[in-house]
Design an enzyme around this catalytic site. Sequence first.
Site, PDB file in Angstrom:
ATOM      1  N   GLY A 114      20.983   1.702 -22.373  1.00 47.76           N
ATOM      2  CA  GLY A 114      22.431   1.792 -22.341  1.00 47.76           C
ATOM      3  C   GLY A 114      22.981   0.799 -21.537  1.00 47.76           C
TER       4      GLY A 114
ATOM      5  N   LEU B 177      26.424  -0.650 -22.596  1.00 46.36           N
ATOM      6  CA  LEU B 177      26.458  -0.938 -23.456  1.00 46.36           C
ATOM      7  C   LEU B 177      27.581  -1.923 -23.564  1.00 46.36           C
ATOM      8  CD1 LEU B 177      26.753   1.861 -26.192  1.00 46.36           C
ATOM      9  CD2 LEU B 177      24.743   0.583 -25.338  1.00 46.36           C
TER      10      LEU B 177
ATOM     11  N   HIS C 182      25.174  -4.841 -28.201  1.00 50.22           N
ATOM     12  CA  HIS C 182      24.380  -3.966 -28.859  1.00 50.22           C
ATOM     13  C   HIS C 182      25.610  -3.225 -30.135  1.00 50.22           C
ATOM     14  CE1 HIS C 182      23.539  -3.064 -24.920  1.00 50.22           C
ATOM     15  NE2 HIS C 182      22.133  -2.809 -24.910  1.00 50.22           N
TER      16      HIS C 182
ATOM     17  N   GLN D 259       8.018  -0.135 -18.344  1.00 47.18           N
ATOM     18  CA  GLN D 259       8.782  -1.220 -18.411  1.00 47.18           C
ATOM     19  C   GLN D 259       9.117  -2.591 -18.550  1.00 47.18           C
ATOM     20  OE1 GLN D 259      11.104  -0.589 -22.306  1.00 47.18           O
ATOM     21  NE2 GLN D 259      12.335  -2.299 -22.205  1.00 47.18           N
TER      22      GLN D 259
ATOM     23  N   GLY E  97      18.109  -6.752 -31.047  1.00 47.33           N
ATOM     24  CA  GLY E  97      19.122  -8.649 -30.405  1.00 47.33           C
ATOM     25  C   GLY E  97      18.035  -9.334 -30.263  1.00 47.33           C
ATOM     26  N   MET E  98      18.529 -10.676 -30.777  1.00 46.07           N
ATOM     27  CA  MET E  98      17.451 -12.292 -31.118  1.00 46.07           C
ATOM     28  C   MET E  98      17.806 -12.773 -29.746  1.00 46.07           C
ATOM     29  SD  MET E  98      15.265 -12.885 -33.252  1.00 46.07           S
ATOM     30  CE  MET E  98      15.007 -14.385 -33.105  1.00 46.07           C
TER      31      MET E  98
ATOM     32  N   SER F  64      24.584  -9.648 -21.722  1.00 43.00           N
ATOM     33  CA  SER F  64      23.476  -8.787 -21.433  1.00 43.00           C
ATOM     34  C   SER F  64      23.737  -7.934 -20.120  1.00 43.00           C
ATOM     35  CB  SER F  64      22.663  -9.727 -20.698  1.00 43.00           C
ATOM     36  OG  SER F  64      21.917  -9.448 -19.712  1.00 43.00           O
ATOM     37  N   SER F  65      23.212  -6.230 -20.292  1.00 41.76           N
ATOM     38  CA  SER F  65      23.494  -5.517 -18.941  1.00 41.76           C
ATOM     39  C   SER F  65      24.141  -6.338 -18.046  1.00 41.76           C
ATOM     40  CB  SER F  65      22.744  -4.682 -19.253  1.00 41.76           C
ATOM     41  OG  SER F  65      22.984  -3.981 -21.082  1.00 41.76           O
TER      42      SER F  65
HETATM   43  O1  PAF Z   1      15.797  -3.815 -25.543  1.00 44.41           O
HETATM   44  C1  PAF Z   1      16.060  -3.004 -24.854  1.00 44.41           C
HETATM   45  O2  PAF Z   1      17.212  -2.892 -24.571  1.00 44.41           O
HETATM   46  C2  PAF Z   1      14.562  -2.453 -24.722  1.00 44.41           C
HETATM   47  O3  PAF Z   1      13.171  -3.270 -24.557  1.00 44.41           O
HETATM   48  C3  PAF Z   1      13.935  -1.250 -25.613  1.00 44.41           C
HETATM   49  C4  PAF Z   1      13.959  -2.136 -27.330  1.00 44.41           C
HETATM   50  C5  PAF Z   1      14.845   0.132 -25.855  1.00 44.41           C
HETATM   51  C6  PAF Z   1      12.904  -0.839 -25.389  1.00 44.41           C
HETATM   52  O4  PAF Z   1      12.937   0.127 -24.135  1.00 44.41           O
END
Ligand code: PAF
Length: 282
Positions: A31, A33, A37, A61, A147-148, A185-186
């Site tokens: 999110g 965005l 994205h 994560q 995204g790279m 970037s968010s």
């Molecule tokens: O890149 C991200 O935003 C996150 O690591 C992902 C791939 C949505 C997994 O939570």
Amino acid sequence: MKIIETIQELQTIIKEVKKNESAVGFVPTMGFLHEGHLSLVEQAQKECDFVVMSIFVNPLQFGPNEDFDRYPRNFERDSQLAKNAGVDLLFYPNVTEMYPKEPAMKVIVHEGVDVLCGKSRPGHFDGVATVVLKLFNMVTPDRAYFGMKDAQQVAVIEKLIRDFNLQMTLVGCPTLREEDGLAKSSRNVNLTENERQVAPSIYKSLQLAEELIINGERQAEIIKDKLIKYLEQNRSGNIDYIELLSYPELKHQKQLEGKVIIAIAQQYSKARLIDNIVIDIK
Ligand code: PAF
């Protein structure tokens, strides 16, 4: 655009969509965005019949002292942006929907995580691989778009698809940048005004590395030292890492050759930013 919050609804809709042999494109996100994205959605629309986006800030994560609570969230704005971009189905589960019980297992990533963000954020890619595998199993996409900017994530997910025999294709899409070069970037909203002004030096230093390579420099240590000096002179946050590695293997190289990633992570007061470029040395 339909917004759904449960896995059951998601799977029912996907089953219907697949009856027509439609190609499903998937854009997993956390999110908040931005155009990066939306460029993934644009690519998915070109190549697929039905585009699914997920918005889920995955606690698995984030390390204990990381920015899970501070990670920016704005679902109203996100859903509007997703709708305007042409997403067909927006999946917005909460933590209990994704992890109803303490998980009995998770994916452990062994390869390519002793460097870059894997080294600085132990366990991060286990959390990413676990949630991405769950999402892939739910959405069963034909193509998934990443995204790279998160090049190490792309390399990890390529291996996830390979090792677990998932019948799908990963599409890595180019990093989108602000006019001054800062990668979108968010997390950029968590920079102070002053930090925002100096943050483009991350990309400028990557460009400096590219210039050095174009001019014939091949010694990784020499390039790394020059980048450290450049970033210190431009007082842009604290360097978390600067690495020059083979890509996608992510192995150290003394003498650069072939496809190489130059990647930087900088820590600011409330945001850690990453950026990279991949160069093919002939
Ligand atoms: O890149 C991200 O935003 C996150 O690591 C992902 C791939 C949505 C997994 O939570």
